[in-house]
Design an enzyme around this catalytic site. Structure first.
Site, PDB file in Angstrom:
ATOM      1  N   ASP A  17      68.438  60.885  36.202  1.00 17.43           N
ATOM      2  CA  ASP A  17      67.595  59.728  36.474  1.00 17.43           C
ATOM      3  C   ASP A  17      66.351  60.086  37.278  1.00 17.43           C
ATOM      4  O   ASP A  17      65.506  59.237  37.532  1.00 17.43           O
ATOM      5  CB  ASP A  17      68.387  58.620  37.165  1.00 17.43           C
ATOM      6  CG  ASP A  17      68.873  59.002  38.553  1.00 17.43           C
ATOM      7  OD1 ASP A  17      69.046  60.199  38.817  1.00 17.43           O
ATOM      8  OD2 ASP A  17      69.089  58.085  39.366  1.00 17.43           O
ATOM      9  N   ASN A  18      66.223  61.355  37.654  1.00 17.67           N
ATOM     10  CA  ASN A  18      65.040  61.808  38.381  1.00 17.67           C
ATOM     11  C   ASN A  18      64.193  62.771  37.558  1.00 17.67           C
ATOM     12  O   ASN A  18      63.313  63.431  38.097  1.00 17.67           O
ATOM     13  CB  ASN A  18      65.450  62.527  39.676  1.00 17.67           C
ATOM     14  CG  ASN A  18      66.110  61.589  40.654  1.00 17.67           C
ATOM     15  OD1 ASN A  18      65.771  60.422  40.723  1.00 17.67           O
ATOM     16  ND2 ASN A  18      67.057  62.095  41.398  1.00 17.67           N
TER      17      ASN A  18
END
Length: 165
Positions: free
Chosen positions: A17-18
């Site tokens: 998610d990063n």
């Protein structure tokens, strides 16, 4: 990623998610630059297993690519009309994921070649790099300063090979 490893950068929380589709990370931290060479170093204090450590950055990126591939498969599968289309699409996605490791390796080999100041990166050069990594880890030498100091060494190739001249 090979370029950020070249300078000892570590993205401490490089989970899926990063990570952007283009391969960059968007998390504001923790991240940092490794000073003393330690392949297990991570700036992320909540990562006791070292999943995002310097040496594991490529594996973390591969996991992120695989997660993204799975999301693409799920999102597109319902929009394809035939099983053959789905299989072809998934085959292309799987080939892309499978190609990540070799592509990264090629880029990282180029980084190593440049850091060592070599014109080619063959098996001897790879062995030289691996030996240097072992020495760096054992001595905890400063990752950046070591390569700056190596830039100041000049000797004709024959002298380095023990040749006559």
């Amino acid at each position: 990623m090979a370029e950020w490893l070249r300078v000892g950068y570590v993205q401490g929380n490089m989970n899926s998610d990063n990570t952007l589709v283009g391969g960059r990370t968007l998390d504001y931290g923790p991240f940092g630059f490794m000073e003393s060479f330690d392949p297990g170093w991570t700036p992320f204090t909540s990562d006791p297993m070292g999943n995002f450590a310097f040496k594991n950055q490529p594996r973390a990126a591969l996991v992120n690519v695989a997660v993204l591939a799975g999301a693409f498969k799920a999102a597109i599968a319902s929009h394809l009309s035939s099983e053959n289309d789905r299989e072809a699409y998934e085959g292309k996605i799987d080939a892309t994921v499978a190609g990540f490791g070799p592509r990264f390796r090629q880029n990282f080999d180029e980084v190593c070649r440049r850091k060592l100041g070599l014109s080619t990166y063959d098996e001897d050069a790879q062995n030289l790099w691996q030996g240097l990594e072992s020495l760096m880890a054992a001595s905890c030498v400063d990752f950046t300063i070591l390569f700056r100091l190596l830039c100041g060494i000049f000797a004709p190739i024959d002298d380095l090979k023990g040749g006559e001249g």
